[in-house]
Design a protein around this motif. Sequence first.
Motif, PDB file in Angstrom:
ATOM      1  N   ASP A 170      -6.424   4.826  -7.982  1.00 13.11           N
ATOM      2  CA  ASP A 170      -5.752   4.117  -6.901  1.00 13.11           C
ATOM      3  C   ASP A 170      -4.562   3.374  -7.486  1.00 13.11           C
ATOM      4  O   ASP A 170      -4.643   2.825  -8.595  1.00 13.11           O
ATOM      5  N   VAL A 171      -3.469   3.375  -6.726  1.00  6.37           N
ATOM      6  CA  VAL A 171      -2.281   2.619  -7.122  1.00  6.37           C
ATOM      7  C   VAL A 171      -1.923   1.644  -6.015  1.00  6.37           C
ATOM      8  O   VAL A 171      -2.166   1.900  -4.838  1.00  6.37           O
ATOM      9  N   THR A 172      -1.356   0.524  -6.417  1.00  6.36           N
ATOM     10  CA  THR A 172      -0.928  -0.517  -5.489  1.00  6.36           C
ATOM     11  C   THR A 172       0.562  -0.755  -5.659  1.00  6.36           C
ATOM     12  O   THR A 172       1.062  -0.836  -6.782  1.00  6.36           O
ATOM     13  N   PHE A 173       1.241  -0.843  -4.546  1.00  3.97           N
ATOM     14  CA  PHE A 173       2.688  -1.072  -4.526  1.00  3.97           C
ATOM     15  C   PHE A 173       3.055  -2.361  -5.250  1.00  3.97           C
ATOM     16  O   PHE A 173       2.395  -3.386  -5.067  1.00  3.97           O
ATOM     17  N   LYS A 174       4.103  -2.290  -6.069  1.00  6.84           N
ATOM     18  CA  LYS A 174       4.662  -3.492  -6.688  1.00  6.84           C
ATOM     19  C   LYS A 174       6.101  -3.717  -6.271  1.00  6.84           C
ATOM     20  O   LYS A 174       6.491  -4.840  -5.978  1.00  6.84           O
ATOM     21  N   GLU A 175       6.899  -2.627  -6.262  1.00 10.11           N
ATOM     22  CA  GLU A 175       8.333  -2.822  -6.034  1.00 10.11           C
ATOM     23  C   GLU A 175       9.000  -1.495  -5.678  1.00 10.11           C
ATOM     24  O   GLU A 175       8.706  -0.471  -6.283  1.00 10.11           O
ATOM     25  N   ALA A 176       9.903  -1.547  -4.704  1.00 10.13           N
ATOM     26  CA  ALA A 176      10.790  -0.417  -4.410  1.00 10.13           C
ATOM     27  C   ALA A 176      12.182  -0.825  -4.876  1.00 10.13           C
ATOM     28  O   ALA A 176      12.634  -1.936  -4.581  1.00 10.13           O
ATOM     29  N   PHE A 177      12.832   0.042  -5.621  1.00 15.34           N
ATOM     30  CA  PHE A 177      14.176  -0.278  -6.093  1.00 15.34           C
ATOM     31  C   PHE A 177      15.185  -0.103  -4.960  1.00 15.34           C
ATOM     32  O   PHE A 177      15.009   0.751  -4.091  1.00 15.34           O
TER      33      PHE A 177
END
Length: 154
Positions: free
Chosen positions: A101-108
């Motif tokens: 599972d991955v969790t959002f941190k940042e969209a450039f």
Amino acid sequence: MAYWLFKTEPDAFGIQDLKERPGQTEPWDGVRNYQARNFLRDEVKLGDNVFIYHSSCKQVGIAGVAEVSREAYPDPSQFNPESRYYDPKATPDAPRWFCVDVTFKEAFAKTLLLKDIKATPQVTELGVVKKGHRLSIMPVTKTEWDILYAAASG
């Protein structure tokens, strides 16, 4: 902590999709390459940082960052005959494929384009800059992570 690059096609699932998910978390499933599977199963760990890399699109490159929020577990899609990722040889007692599972941190604000990544002289070991490298999951060195993150977020 380790660093990774996970490739995805943004028309199927991209950084914005992750950002909009409840809890901003999603399984990274559907990996059907043994080397990439081995990375997921054996080396990707809780808390690792992940570049989300968009491929097969107009703006090919690093689009954002996620964090591994759950370590490897059997990919449920391998057991579902309705799934395009179904594997009739996989069983719950002997799974063949894994996901994290991955969790959002940042969209450039802007995708760090592949051409710009390739033009960065300090980035030589990253799989996407090597000819013929097609893995969907690949390690990133700490030095390359720092250089690429600075370029993408700057």
